[in-house]
Design an enzyme around this catalytic site. Structure first.
Site, PDB file in Angstrom:
ATOM      1  N   LYS A 179      33.369  19.119  36.762  1.00 31.96           N
ATOM      2  CA  LYS A 179      33.034  19.582  35.411  1.00 31.96           C
ATOM      3  C   LYS A 179      33.307  21.095  35.387  1.00 31.96           C
ATOM      4  O   LYS A 179      32.554  21.886  35.947  1.00 31.96           O
ATOM      5  CB  LYS A 179      31.549  19.291  35.129  1.00 31.96           C
ATOM      6  CG  LYS A 179      30.889  20.165  34.075  1.00 31.96           C
ATOM      7  CD  LYS A 179      31.359  19.859  32.673  1.00 31.96           C
ATOM      8  CE  LYS A 179      30.612  20.696  31.628  1.00 31.96           C
ATOM      9  NZ  LYS A 179      30.993  22.127  31.631  1.00 31.96           N
ATOM     10  N   GLU A 257      26.276  28.157  45.005  1.00 35.72           N
ATOM     11  CA  GLU A 257      26.782  29.531  45.097  1.00 35.72           C
ATOM     12  C   GLU A 257      26.341  30.199  43.808  1.00 35.72           C
ATOM     13  O   GLU A 257      26.898  29.939  42.748  1.00 35.72           O
ATOM     14  CB  GLU A 257      28.312  29.477  45.272  1.00 35.72           C
ATOM     15  CG  GLU A 257      28.900  30.740  45.819  1.00 35.72           C
ATOM     16  CD  GLU A 257      29.423  31.634  44.733  1.00 35.72           C
ATOM     17  OE1 GLU A 257      28.643  32.511  44.295  1.00 35.72           O
ATOM     18  OE2 GLU A 257      30.582  31.470  44.322  1.00 35.72           O
ATOM     19  N   CYS A 291      30.253  37.344  40.978  1.00 30.46           N
ATOM     20  CA  CYS A 291      28.917  37.254  41.592  1.00 30.46           C
ATOM     21  C   CYS A 291      28.742  38.288  42.694  1.00 30.46           C
ATOM     22  O   CYS A 291      27.626  38.582  43.092  1.00 30.46           O
ATOM     23  CB  CYS A 291      28.714  35.876  42.222  1.00 30.46           C
ATOM     24  SG  CYS A 291      29.041  34.555  41.099  1.00 30.46           S
ATOM     25  N   GLU A 388      21.774  40.379  37.008  1.00 26.36           N
ATOM     26  CA  GLU A 388      23.211  40.500  37.243  1.00 26.36           C
ATOM     27  C   GLU A 388      23.854  41.061  35.977  1.00 26.36           C
ATOM     28  O   GLU A 388      23.752  40.481  34.903  1.00 26.36           O
ATOM     29  CB  GLU A 388      23.753  39.093  37.512  1.00 26.36           C
ATOM     30  CG  GLU A 388      24.689  39.025  38.653  1.00 26.36           C
ATOM     31  CD  GLU A 388      25.163  37.601  38.914  1.00 26.36           C
ATOM     32  OE1 GLU A 388      24.756  36.663  38.216  1.00 26.36           O
ATOM     33  OE2 GLU A 388      25.965  37.450  39.844  1.00 26.36           O
TER      34      GLU A 388
HETATM   35  C1  SIN Z   1      32.419  34.565  42.388  1.00 19.84           C
HETATM   36  O1  SIN Z   1      32.260  35.609  41.800  1.00 19.84           O
HETATM   37  O2  SIN Z   1      31.698  33.577  42.183  1.00 19.84           O
HETATM   38  C2  SIN Z   1      33.514  34.369  43.403  1.00 19.84           C
HETATM   39  C3  SIN Z   1      34.151  35.622  43.804  1.00 19.84           C
HETATM   40  C4  SIN Z   1      35.191  35.471  44.868  1.00 19.84           C
HETATM   41  O3  SIN Z   1      35.364  34.414  45.498  1.00 19.84           O
HETATM   42  O4  SIN Z   1      35.869  36.467  45.121  1.00 19.84           O
END
Ligand code: SIN
Length: 489
Positions: A179, A257, A291, A388
């Site tokens: 998804k 993640e 992230c 964030e």
């Molecule tokens: C992410 O921001 O979730 C992944 C970043 C990355 O793999 O460089």
């Protein structure tokens, strides 16, 4: 209007067929830079997700009984096709996600690297022979696929996060229902089309799309199905926690993640130019929407003013515009919600005493563009120290000494990435050990690669993606006690 690639698919991929939803409801996919509608995709729900799960379940016996080398051939071909169509895929990604074309191209190669890497890792899914507890037995441990697995992927890396999950899952012999995020389904569907061209058998990889309102029904169908043995999710911590609670019902495995709150520490013994290069990458890449972006920049008091002046001078040069324009170095934010969040966090910080050195507002280009921003005097009372940012805002605080920097960096429930710049070897080992994160960048802002384990600690997640470890979570160990062999002569 830019030409979209020929393998652009606007239906979902289920059981090897391109299908629409049972209702005629569709989701418009727009270019965040212009608001133009690029295409529409089906809005699917529980019924279609169940059909995709059934297709994956039907495909599993054949796919899992192939040799790892046979599966690797398909994944390698998929990787080659992704690379061969890199320009088209990158153009599509830039249009639906907004990142500059050069960054999209970089992501396509990153995505292909997971297909190539896990094609090989699938061939090295070794087990063990363990010294037995009795003389007439042998103990074998094998690593086996789980069955049907679900992938739920984000919009900030619309192709790489798909292959970082699908490649290890499929290499190990599982079949997947994916998804993709509502903002970026076209990239995921294009990758599925290339998988089909590469020879993926029907049902091995399925894609169901939907709007934000459809996500709970799709997620619930995946989590509740007794056929789905694992979910791999990249996204917010709030949604990740909810999924984990939902998975408890029938103990579906889950890897997560999730969000981060990375500190980027600049010690007074650092190479300042190198640290500025690092911030360029891990603050302004993808307009700060990663992230692992530097959410909090911690600069040692003695070099603070010099550093802020140099960073502001660099950030002022960043060319903001549509990602398909050659000169563009930073595109828009993905949507109005993202923009409003950044505005709110900046306003909260300035209300509480932070000082803006550059930017701080919506960009004059309009739409969802935000100005590259540098602010100082950030403190723990401000929301952006805890949330964030997901925007191009360099939020700077000062620290006194090494211990102070470590305490500040760890003062968060998150623990995905952390960065620091120093030329003192002893300090490098001490600080790398002390940071409570899954990934540490020392004297670099660029840590993403298929060969290293990506993932967080604390509330940033569970499990690792990429690297030799990234296939483990898509397998189950089986212990076989082979007894009755007779005592040793
Ligand atoms: C992410 O921001 O979730 C992944 C970043 C990355 O793999 O460089």
């Amino acid at each position: 209007m830019v030409k979209l690639p020929e393998f652009l698919k606007t239906d979902c991929y289920v059981g090897g067929k391109w299908v629409a939803a049972s209702s005629d409801k569709r989701l418009d996919v727009t270019d965040p830079a212009t608001g133009d509608v690029l295409a529409s995709v089906p809005r699917m729900g529980a019924e279609e997700t169940d059909a995709a799960i059934a297709a994956a379940h039907a495909a599993f016996p054949d796919w899992s009984s192939r040799t790892a080398a046979e599966r690797a051939l398909v994944l390698q071909k998929w990787a080659s096709l992704v690379r061969a169509h890199a320009d088209d895929l990158a153009r599509l990604m830039t249009q639906e996600q907004g990142k500059p074309f050069a960054e999209s191209l970089g992501e396509i190669e990153y995505a292909a690297s997971f297909l190539s890497w896990f094609a090989e890792e699938g061939r090295r899914l070794y087990g063990d022979i363990i010294p037995p507890h009795r003389n007439d037995a042998r103990i074998l441990v094998t690593r086996n696929p789980l069955g049907v697995v679900g992938g739920i992927t984000p919009w900030n890396f619309p192709v790489a996060m798909v292959t970082r999950k699908a490649a290890p899952a499929l290499a190990a012999g599982n079949c997947m229902v994916l998804k993709p995020a509502e903002a970026t389904p076209l990239s995921a569907l294009a990758v599925a089309a290339l998988g089909e061209m590469a020879g993926l058998p029907a049902g091995v990889f399925n894609v169901v799309t939907g709007a934000r309102e459809d996500a709970p029904a799709i997620g619930k169908a995946l989590v509740d199905s007794p056929l789905v043995r694992k979910i791999g999710f990249t996204g917010s911590t709030a949604v990740g926690k909810q999924l984990m609670r939902d998975c408890a019902g029938d103990l579906t495995k889950i890897s997560l993640e999730l969000g981060g709150n990375a500190a980027f520490i600049v010690f007074d013994d650092a190479d300042i130019e190198a640290a500025l290069d690092g911030i360029q990458v891990c603050k302004f890449r993808n307009s700060g929407q990663t992230c692992i972006a530097a959410n909090r920049i911690l600069v040692q008091e003695s070099i603070h003013d010099k550093f802020v002046a140099a960073l502001s001078a660099r950030a002022r040069q960043i060319q903001v515009g549509h990602g398909l324009e050659k000169a563009t170095e930073m595109g828009p934010l993905v949507d109005e919600r993202g923009l409003e969040k950044v505005e709110r966090l900046v306003a909260d910080a300035t209300d509480k005493g932070a000082k803006i050195h550059l930017g701080g507002k919506r960009h004059e280009a309009g739409g969802t563009y935000f100005q590259p921003t540098v602010m100082t005097g950030v403190s723990t009372e401000m929301d952006l120290a805890h949330e964030e940012l997901f925007g191009p805002v360099a939020a700077i605080s000062t620290f006194r000494d090494e211990q102070d920097a470590i305490s500040m960096a760890n003062d968060t429930p998150y623990g995905l990435a952390g960065y620091f710049y120093s030329r003192d070897v002893g300090r490098i080992f001490r600080v790398a050990d002390a940071l409570e994160v899954g990934i540490v960048g020392v004297n670099t802002g660029l840590i993403s690669t298929e060969v290293a384990p990506f993932g967080g600690v604390k509330e940033s997640g569970i499990g690792r993606e990429g690297s030799k470890y990234g296939i483990d979570d898509w397998t189950e160990l089986k212990y076989i006690c082979l007894a009755g062999l007779g005592a040793a002569a």
